[in-house]
Design a protein around this motif. Structure first.
Motif, PDB file in Angstrom:
ATOM      1  N   ALA A   1       0.832  -1.203   0.000  1.00 19.15           N
ATOM      2  CA  ALA A   1       0.000   0.000   0.000  1.00 19.15           C
ATOM      3  C   ALA A   1       0.867   1.253   0.000  1.00 19.15           C
ATOM      4  O   ALA A   1       0.568   2.219  -0.708  1.00 19.15           O
ATOM      5  CB  ALA A   1      -0.940  -0.005   1.204  1.00 19.15           C
ATOM      6  N   ALA A   2       1.929   1.249   0.772  1.00 15.88           N
ATOM      7  CA  ALA A   2       2.842   2.400   0.817  1.00 15.88           C
ATOM      8  C   ALA A   2       3.518   2.598  -0.536  1.00 15.88           C
ATOM      9  O   ALA A   2       3.661   3.734  -1.002  1.00 15.88           O
ATOM     10  CB  ALA A   2       3.884   2.212   1.918  1.00 15.88           C
ATOM     11  N   GLN A   3       3.896   1.505  -1.182  1.00 17.90           N
ATOM     12  CA  GLN A   3       4.522   1.599  -2.499  1.00 17.90           C
ATOM     13  C   GLN A   3       3.553   2.180  -3.523  1.00 17.90           C
ATOM     14  O   GLN A   3       3.920   3.028  -4.325  1.00 17.90           O
ATOM     15  CB  GLN A   3       5.009   0.223  -2.959  1.00 17.90           C
ATOM     16  CG  GLN A   3       5.701   0.253  -4.314  1.00 17.90           C
ATOM     17  CD  GLN A   3       6.940   1.117  -4.307  1.00 17.90           C
ATOM     18  OE1 GLN A   3       7.795   0.982  -3.446  1.00 17.90           O
ATOM     19  NE2 GLN A   3       7.052   2.036  -5.262  1.00 17.90           N
ATOM     20  N   ARG A   4       2.310   1.746  -3.474  1.00 17.99           N
ATOM     21  CA  ARG A   4       1.299   2.284  -4.395  1.00 17.99           C
ATOM     22  C   ARG A   4       1.102   3.783  -4.165  1.00 17.99           C
ATOM     23  O   ARG A   4       0.952   4.549  -5.115  1.00 17.99           O
ATOM     24  CB  ARG A   4      -0.025   1.552  -4.238  1.00 17.99           C
ATOM     25  CG  ARG A   4       0.039   0.136  -4.751  1.00 17.99           C
ATOM     26  CD  ARG A   4      -1.267  -0.544  -4.535  1.00 17.99           C
ATOM     27  NE  ARG A   4      -1.787  -0.885  -5.853  1.00 17.99           N
ATOM     28  CZ  ARG A   4      -2.936  -1.456  -6.054  1.00 17.99           C
ATOM     29  NH1 ARG A   4      -3.741  -1.707  -5.053  1.00 17.99           N
ATOM     30  NH2 ARG A   4      -3.320  -1.774  -7.269  1.00 17.99           N
ATOM     31  N   GLU A   5       1.097   4.186  -2.903  1.00 21.25           N
ATOM     32  CA  GLU A   5       0.945   5.605  -2.576  1.00 21.25           C
ATOM     33  C   GLU A   5       2.147   6.393  -3.091  1.00 21.25           C
ATOM     34  O   GLU A   5       1.986   7.479  -3.661  1.00 21.25           O
ATOM     35  CB  GLU A   5       0.779   5.792  -1.063  1.00 21.25           C
ATOM     36  CG  GLU A   5       0.485   7.210  -0.660  1.00 21.25           C
ATOM     37  CD  GLU A   5      -0.802   7.768  -1.261  1.00 21.25           C
ATOM     38  OE1 GLU A   5      -0.835   8.977  -1.538  1.00 21.25           O
ATOM     39  OE2 GLU A   5      -1.765   7.002  -1.464  1.00 21.25           O
TER      40      GLU A   5
ATOM     41  N   ALA B   1       4.557  10.055  -7.040  1.00 22.46           N
ATOM     42  CA  ALA B   1       5.583  10.289  -8.065  1.00 22.46           C
ATOM     43  C   ALA B   1       4.951  10.667  -9.403  1.00 22.46           C
ATOM     44  O   ALA B   1       5.529  11.439 -10.167  1.00 22.46           O
ATOM     45  CB  ALA B   1       6.446   9.045  -8.223  1.00 22.46           C
ATOM     46  N   ARG B   2       3.767  10.153  -9.688  1.00 21.71           N
ATOM     47  CA  ARG B   2       3.060  10.498 -10.924  1.00 21.71           C
ATOM     48  C   ARG B   2       2.299  11.817 -10.793  1.00 21.71           C
ATOM     49  O   ARG B   2       1.634  12.243 -11.734  1.00 21.71           O
ATOM     50  CB  ARG B   2       2.086   9.388 -11.296  1.00 21.71           C
ATOM     51  CG  ARG B   2       2.757   8.114 -11.772  1.00 21.71           C
ATOM     52  CD  ARG B   2       1.768   7.151 -12.383  1.00 21.71           C
ATOM     53  NE  ARG B   2       0.644   6.824 -11.516  1.00 21.71           N
ATOM     54  CZ  ARG B   2       0.564   5.759 -10.717  1.00 21.71           C
ATOM     55  NH1 ARG B   2       1.562   4.894 -10.668  1.00 21.71           N
ATOM     56  NH2 ARG B   2      -0.498   5.549  -9.974  1.00 21.71           N
ATOM     57  N   GLY B   3       2.345  12.417  -9.590  1.00 22.60           N
ATOM     58  CA  GLY B   3       1.677  13.692  -9.368  1.00 22.60           C
ATOM     59  C   GLY B   3       0.174  13.549  -9.120  1.00 22.60           C
ATOM     60  O   GLY B   3      -0.559  14.534  -9.243  1.00 22.60           O
ATOM     61  N   GLU B   4      -0.270  12.366  -8.744  1.00 24.57           N
ATOM     62  CA  GLU B   4      -1.695  12.147  -8.520  1.00 24.57           C
ATOM     63  C   GLU B   4      -2.141  12.545  -7.121  1.00 24.57           C
ATOM     64  O   GLU B   4      -3.315  12.679  -6.868  1.00 24.57           O
ATOM     65  CB  GLU B   4      -2.049  10.676  -8.787  1.00 24.57           C
ATOM     66  CG  GLU B   4      -1.846  10.281 -10.227  1.00 24.57           C
ATOM     67  CD  GLU B   4      -2.051   8.817 -10.465  1.00 24.57           C
ATOM     68  OE1 GLU B   4      -2.461   8.084  -9.529  1.00 24.57           O
ATOM     69  OE2 GLU B   4      -1.800   8.370 -11.598  1.00 24.57           O
ATOM     70  N   GLY B   5      -1.211  12.705  -6.197  1.00 21.35           N
ATOM     71  CA  GLY B   5      -1.546  13.127  -4.828  1.00 21.35           C
ATOM     72  C   GLY B   5      -2.326  12.072  -4.069  1.00 21.35           C
ATOM     73  O   GLY B   5      -2.659  11.039  -4.600  1.00 21.35           O
TER      74      GLY B   5
END
Length: 136
Positions: A122-126, A131-135
């Motif tokens: 879950a932390a990696q997905r966040e 990193a993609r700027g999705e917040g």
């Protein structure tokens, strides 16, 4: 203050569902007394991972109902410390202290690893979303 009747109903419904699934798995693959309880170990480890995932989902969705249904409900009915305790006693009664100790330590270690893996994923997905700027 007592819990809302809706939340109690969700916990009860989830608990019944989780208990039936656990019962069905133990019917298909029983753990005879005195043998290593692989099915219960698997149920408890998978249940720990699913409980962690359910908790994260409930937080993301901000849903007390979902948290009640999946947490103490489904996963509470699915996982079982009481069966693990009884199976440990059965291993000890069968003169198998090594497997009994391995079962206790292995159950705890595997469950903690499962929960840690869910939280790490879950932390990696966040981190990936950030990193993609999705917040958040």
């Amino acid at each position: 203050m007592s819990p809302a009747p809706r939340l109690l109903a969700l916990v009860a419904l989830g608990g019944a569902l989780g208990a039936v699934v656990r019962w069905a798995l133990l019917e298909v693959s029983p753990d005879p007394a005195g043998t290593f309880p692989w099915t219960t170990l698997t149920v408890n480890v998978v249940g720990s991972a699913l409980l962690a995932a359910a908790g994260l989902l409930a937080v993301v969705r901000r849903s007390r109902g979902l948290a009640a249904f999946l947490g103490p409900g489904v996963m509470g009915g699915f996982t079982t410390l009481s069966a693990a305790s009884e199976q440990t006693r059965a291993l000890l009664d069968a003169g198998r202290p090594g497997p009994a100790a391995a079962y206790v330590v292995g159950s705890l270690a595997a469950a903690l690893l499962a929960v840690t893996a869910v939280h790490a994923r879950a932390a990696q997905r966040e981190d990936d979303r950030t990193a993609r700027g999705e917040g958040p």
